[in-house]
Scaffold this motif. Structure first.
Motif, PDB file in Angstrom:
ATOM      1  N   PHE A  29      61.453  84.490 -17.459  1.00 58.06           N
ATOM      2  CA  PHE A  29      61.523  85.213 -16.191  1.00 58.06           C
ATOM      3  C   PHE A  29      60.121  85.516 -15.663  1.00 58.06           C
ATOM      4  O   PHE A  29      59.861  85.439 -14.465  1.00 58.06           O
ATOM      5  N   ALA A  30      59.223  85.865 -16.583  1.00 57.02           N
ATOM      6  CA  ALA A  30      57.846  86.173 -16.174  1.00 57.02           C
ATOM      7  C   ALA A  30      57.163  84.967 -15.547  1.00 57.02           C
ATOM      8  O   ALA A  30      56.279  85.120 -14.693  1.00 57.02           O
ATOM      9  N   SER A  31      57.557  83.762 -15.958  1.00 59.68           N
ATOM     10  CA  SER A  31      56.960  82.551 -15.387  1.00 59.68           C
ATOM     11  C   SER A  31      57.605  82.152 -14.068  1.00 59.68           C
ATOM     12  O   SER A  31      57.008  81.422 -13.273  1.00 59.68           O
ATOM     13  N   ILE A  32      58.838  82.645 -13.808  1.00 60.52           N
ATOM     14  CA  ILE A  32      59.554  82.277 -12.591  1.00 60.52           C
ATOM     15  C   ILE A  32      59.239  83.234 -11.434  1.00 60.52           C
ATOM     16  O   ILE A  32      59.079  82.806 -10.282  1.00 60.52           O
ATOM     17  N   VAL A  33      59.137  84.514 -11.733  1.00 62.09           N
ATOM     18  CA  VAL A  33      58.940  85.529 -10.692  1.00 62.09           C
ATOM     19  C   VAL A  33      57.739  85.250  -9.790  1.00 62.09           C
ATOM     20  O   VAL A  33      57.823  85.443  -8.571  1.00 62.09           O
ATOM     21  N   PRO A  34      56.585  84.791 -10.295  1.00 63.21           N
ATOM     22  CA  PRO A  34      55.449  84.524  -9.387  1.00 63.21           C
ATOM     23  C   PRO A  34      55.721  83.475  -8.320  1.00 63.21           C
ATOM     24  O   PRO A  34      54.927  83.350  -7.373  1.00 63.21           O
ATOM     25  N   HIS A  35      56.829  82.731  -8.431  1.00 66.56           N
ATOM     26  CA  HIS A  35      57.133  81.682  -7.460  1.00 66.56           C
ATOM     27  C   HIS A  35      58.130  82.131  -6.393  1.00 66.56           C
ATOM     28  O   HIS A  35      58.568  81.309  -5.580  1.00 66.56           O
ATOM     29  N   ILE A  36      58.484  83.414  -6.370  1.00 69.72           N
ATOM     30  CA  ILE A  36      59.445  83.890  -5.381  1.00 69.72           C
ATOM     31  C   ILE A  36      58.837  83.834  -3.986  1.00 69.72           C
ATOM     32  O   ILE A  36      57.616  83.867  -3.802  1.00 69.72           O
ATOM     33  N   ASN A  37      59.713  83.783  -2.967  1.00 66.68           N
ATOM     34  CA  ASN A  37      59.274  83.667  -1.569  1.00 66.68           C
ATOM     35  C   ASN A  37      59.495  84.953  -0.767  1.00 66.68           C
ATOM     36  O   ASN A  37      58.826  85.154   0.253  1.00 66.68           O
TER      37      ASN A  37
END
Length: 317
Positions: free
Chosen positions: A43-51
């Protein structure tokens, strides 16, 4: 053992990262995204890619117009490199000791580029449903109406109350400049940003920038950096204000008690003075935050149409 292991398996782990990112983009709230980012390394690696992100600043911040915007929340947003849509809700940004409680019937709006070009402020004690007074013949009745309004002015609008509202409008003007500074700072730090909206917690005003306007602001900022600074002594503020005991709104069928309209325009002394028609159009342009029925826009229209002769003008350097 295989059956037991299968039963305890987390089905969410089977979702592709694109689907998880799609779900995170529906959350919007920064606090929820922060909580998700500490659940697991994935999750920590996915959150920075939110729009999409919505941020509410829970406490007062005081920034100057020139300084860079810094806070733990904004520092966190810097790490979101693919941010496209941002909504910020913030408290009043200026350190002001209000003499009276904050009025819920207060609205402001701004016309801006890299600076606030003009500011329109409208405030009233309260709004009530009221039928319009019967129509009267013009001419003789106009003099009678003027006399009645003068008496009401003496009864309901004192000079100190007008001064208090004038100071409140100036404070809101300074606050709108702080808020614009926040918006410009976010545009500078997030190159993929497509839309940003900044509102205050009391829904008095908002600053919205979308689409091509963001690119225009970036270009203006670059041009500003390559252009010598204009002497601040050459900038004046044109101030127009009007105070009324009451105002009938025929479209909304409302009575606005003790409305005050104040308009501030930044004018460079080297440029030509703009006429009243341009200023009137500026006051009427745009919309107020949370004004779904158009009550405040109608109030400005009525004041300019019927009470423009009561509007005073001043120049402030």
């Amino acid at each position: 053992m295989d059956i037991s292991k299968h039963q305890h398996k987390n089905n969410f782990d089977q979702l592709p990262d694109d689907i998880v990112l799609f779900i995170f983009n529906k959350l919007w709230g920064a606090q929820w995204l922060c909580r998700c980012s500490v659940v697991s390394k994935r999750f920590a690696s996915i959150v920075p890619h939110i729009n999409n992100v919505s941020v509410t600043l829970s406490r007062y911040h005081a920034w100057s117009i020139e300084e860079e915007v810094t806070s733990p929340v904004f520092n966190y947003l810097v790490g979101l490199k693919e941010l496209m849509h941002l909504h910020i809700e913030t408290h009043f940004c200026c350190a002001v000791d209000w003499k009276h409680s904050w009025s819920p019937h207060l609205k402001w709006k701004v016309n801006f580029n890299t600076n606030v070009r003009s500011f329109t402020f409208l405030m009233a004690n309260f709004l009530i449903r009221a039928e319009l007074p019967p129509a009267e013949d013009e001419g003789e009745d106009e003099e009678k109406e003027d006399e009645e309004e003068e008496i009401q002015n003496e009864m309901y609008i004192r000079q100190d109350a007008e001064l208090d509202r004038f100071n409140m409008a100036l404070a809101c003007f300074a606050d709108s400049r702080m808020k614009l500074n926040i918006v410009l700072d976010m545009i500078k730090k997030h190159q993929m940003l497509r839309g940003i909206m900044l509102t205050d917690t009391m829904k008095e005003g908002k600053i919205v920038v979308f689409g091509n306007q963001i690119a225009e602001l970036r270009n203006l900022e670059r041009a500003k950096l390559s252009t010598p600074e204009v002497d601040s002594d050459g900038v004046e503020f044109l101030v127009k204000c009007c105070h009324l005991p009451s105002l009938h709104l025929p479209k909304s069928k409302l009575l606005m008690n003790s409305p005050s309209l104040l308009y501030i325009r930044c004018v460079n002394s080297s440029s030509d003075d703009e006429g009243d028609d341009v200023i009137d159009e500026d006051m009427l342009a745009g919309s107020y935050d949370d004004d779904k029925e158009g009550v405040y826009s109608e109030a400005v229209e009525e004041i300019l149409a019927k009470h423009k002769n009561k509007m005073s003008t001043a120049w402030v350097t």
